[in-house]
Design an enzyme around this catalytic site. Sequence first.
Site, PDB file in Angstrom:
ATOM      1  N   ASP A 254     -12.733  57.476  40.076  1.00  0.00           N
ATOM      2  CA  ASP A 254     -12.440  56.282  39.266  1.00  0.00           C
ATOM      3  C   ASP A 254     -12.893  56.305  37.803  1.00  0.00           C
ATOM      4  O   ASP A 254     -12.164  56.706  36.927  1.00  0.00           O
ATOM      5  CB  ASP A 254     -12.988  55.031  39.964  1.00  0.00           C
ATOM      6  CG  ASP A 254     -12.335  54.773  41.314  1.00  0.00           C
ATOM      7  OD1 ASP A 254     -11.752  55.721  41.874  1.00  0.00           O
ATOM      8  OD2 ASP A 254     -12.392  53.643  41.808  1.00  0.00           O
TER       9      ASP A 254
ATOM     10  N   GLU B 108     -21.725  51.869  50.792  1.00  0.00           N
ATOM     11  CA  GLU B 108     -20.716  52.627  50.038  1.00  0.00           C
ATOM     12  C   GLU B 108     -21.374  53.644  49.099  1.00  0.00           C
ATOM     13  O   GLU B 108     -20.900  54.760  48.935  1.00  0.00           O
ATOM     14  CB  GLU B 108     -19.865  51.649  49.213  1.00  0.00           C
ATOM     15  CG  GLU B 108     -18.715  52.292  48.462  1.00  0.00           C
ATOM     16  CD  GLU B 108     -17.964  51.288  47.584  1.00  0.00           C
ATOM     17  OE1 GLU B 108     -18.535  50.213  47.269  1.00  0.00           O
ATOM     18  OE2 GLU B 108     -16.819  51.575  47.218  1.00  0.00           O
TER      19      GLU B 108
HETATM   20  C1  6A9 Z   1      -9.788  47.288  45.666  1.00  0.00           C
HETATM   21  C2  6A9 Z   1     -10.395  45.076  46.485  1.00  0.00           C
HETATM   22  C3  6A9 Z   1     -11.372  43.025  49.346  1.00  0.00           C
HETATM   23  C4  6A9 Z   1     -13.141  53.518  45.649  1.00  0.00           C
HETATM   24  O1  6A9 Z   1     -13.247  54.253  49.724  1.00  0.00           O
HETATM   25  C5  6A9 Z   1     -12.023  53.917  49.201  1.00  0.00           C
HETATM   26  C6  6A9 Z   1     -11.991  54.145  47.709  1.00  0.00           C
HETATM   27  C7  6A9 Z   1     -12.285  55.616  47.394  1.00  0.00           C
HETATM   28  O2  6A9 Z   1     -11.197  56.394  47.801  1.00  0.00           O
HETATM   29  C8  6A9 Z   1     -12.505  55.868  45.927  1.00  0.00           C
HETATM   30  O3  6A9 Z   1     -12.911  57.189  45.747  1.00  0.00           O
HETATM   31  N1  6A9 Z   1     -12.942  53.251  47.062  1.00  0.00           N
HETATM   32  C9  6A9 Z   1     -13.569  54.937  45.391  1.00  0.00           C
HETATM   33  O4  6A9 Z   1     -13.761  55.182  44.039  1.00  0.00           O
HETATM   34  C10 6A9 Z   1     -12.601  51.826  47.277  1.00  0.00           C
HETATM   35  C11 6A9 Z   1     -11.313  51.446  46.588  1.00  0.00           C
HETATM   36  C12 6A9 Z   1     -10.864  50.065  46.800  1.00  0.00           C
HETATM   37  C13 6A9 Z   1      -9.698  49.738  45.897  1.00  0.00           C
HETATM   38  C14 6A9 Z   1      -9.039  48.461  46.205  1.00  0.00           C
HETATM   39  C15 6A9 Z   1      -9.322  46.074  46.289  1.00  0.00           C
HETATM   40  C16 6A9 Z   1     -10.403  44.600  47.890  1.00  0.00           C
HETATM   41  O5  6A9 Z   1     -11.140  43.439  48.018  1.00  0.00           O
END
Ligand code: 6A9
Length: 726
Positions: A462, A696
Amino acid sequence: MRPRSPRPPVAGLMWLRQAAEARLRHTCEQSDGLPGYGWLLHDGLRFGAQEIRDRGLTLRTEFVKRPGGEHGGDWSWRVTARPESAGEQSPLLSLLFYVATDGQGTLQPHVEDTRLVSVTGTSEELGRFNITFHKPTTETGEALRYASYNHLEARSPGLHRLTDVVKSSLSNRFVYAAPGEAKRRYFAVDTDRALPGEPGQAPHSHLLLHQVTLTLPCRVEVTFESGSFAERPGSLVGAALSQELAGHVAAFEQRFEETFSLARKGFPPQQRRFAQAALSNMLGGMGYFHGSSVVQSAHSQHPLPYPEGPLFTAVPSRSFFPRGFLWDEGFHQLLLARWDPALSREVIAHWLDLMNAEGWIPREQILDDEARAKVPPEFILQHSEAANPPTLFLALQQLLREPGQGPAELSYLRSLFPRLHTWYEWYNTTQAGPLPYTFRWRGRDQDTDLFLNPKTLTSGLDDYPRASHPSPAERHLDLRCWMALASGVMAQVAERLGEPAAEYRRMEQVLRDNALLEQQHWAAQLGMFADYGNHSQAVGLEREKVALGPGQPRHQVPTPRLVRVVRKPPQLQFVGALGYVSLFPFLLQLLRPDSPRLGSILGDMRSEQKLWTPYGLRSLARTSPLYMKHNTEHDPPYWRGPIWINMNYLAVGALHHYASLEGPYQQQAAALYQELRANLIANLHRQYRESGYLWEQYSDSTGKGQGCYPFTGWSALVVLVMAEEY
Ligand code: 6A9
């Protein structure tokens, strides 16, 4: 519980602690702020035990499946509720068990007095079935002195609205009147109340709900019996269920030890239970999703729905990200492939089946109304040029190593091969860099005014700092290393199948060539591997100056925005951002063991000024200009300092690798390996003990869990770190 069906009948549990401000609990929501919940044991197939700690009480939910007949067999549930502390007046608790259809199948209630005793039903996949809500008992199985019953039959526009339907039917006109106790009013579903309908929408879902209200401690069981199961030895309730559960617990313990050897390695019971919970919650969080993504492609003006399809996958977080993410899944399967290779094969096949004709797989799988209800609109659209690290190759590499590769495994690989090739080529062509053998993530944020550094969501990292001014001249180090890994695994698969492998091998060799790697990515002045692009280090966020118009009152002027200022024009150069990206040639084990660059990477890793913390490796060095910097006013640092477990897992694995190869850095790698491994295990376990969850990410200054929870996606890789499985 649901079968793997596009329109499944589902069965579930809600609960309600009767109090002045009673709150109905149903799906996993962070906002409920529970002190802890998660699967403590789960084998992914037939059995699981979950503990939910709510305020004032603990629920233990257990299930067992028993095969038989032609429709997947039977299952039983047991829910045991205990007060948090003995002594105080026992809270009044309602357990609400429900069954609901989703557009197909029938349900028939059987009511005695006010008690919904059972439901008979049919569905395409399950055939005929019977669900029985057994009478509550004490923990040891004796009949309870008193309980109150209510039930509800209702229609809902869909499964994603079941909570609302139940909530809106609650009324507190009911009285709990156990003999010899003070009467208490309580909330219950009330069939007499009008049900909300959505204008213009035919009710799609038929709901039947059984509510039992009682004092603690208590136990309630529910059985699902398949109509096609002819010679059942007896219902799976009471003592028979206890016996079956005990057998599953023993089998789980034994299989866990055979797979991960944590007792043999000397981990005490408390740490073993932590590891079991990490694995179990990943397994228990798996879902079968069905529907289609909303896709924006370069070939069409408007977003279009992707073809409908199923996805059987693990998820990063049951509460916050309960859906599939492409690069997360490769990490999940590193763990699951060791536990159940067949399960992993199935998941990987599902993901590859999501590929379009060009070879693209959408990064985030938001497939149905239930999933869409949880995602802000700006995240729903998937772009067909957007990549994500091809970590499924990591998982495949692991599957290829698993013992017992027979004809079935070979034919599985054969069926995967054409898709794998197409996927691999998709990266080679659509994410090619400006020079041969370089790569570039497409789809970076284009706006250079509002962000301190335009994000690269596709890379998975990100807000990790990249070139300040996105341009086609960029070359991204992490993607290049992923492609080296992909090429190697493609070659291995092709060789297994007797397919031409030479081109994959050649590609792997070129991408592993340390001289070429240095030429394209070694920033001599910075002393690190780096991205290259149009970049300026001298950037910052400042309040925009807004001038008052003539006669304009001050209160009408909007609050000035934070905008980016570039104090020195960008130029083509290496990007100074020491952190996870700089480590990639090491993380994916491309460096030769005698490379002097290995020495400098190990030095940077061990430096507390840079990447080392007592809790794991931080994502961005403290000395890096954007360390812990906000990207906009409302966008706090994410991959700019905190500790992430997927990358730390790769780091421990790489240290283990270099510690096993002769070379000038062998001893240093071995020492770092011990230290980093111990730090990770100690901190994740401590945070779990203190907070009740895996997280996380973890703070690089205190080790505290942060971001969303429970996060038993890649944070559960701590199990493999404990087991020393890399
Ligand atoms: C946001 C908000 C309820 C971000 O673990 C999933 C991903 C990874 O793949 C990525 O490397 N996370 C990491 O930087 C979470 C991404 C969530 C995006 C959507 C929506 C939801 O609110």
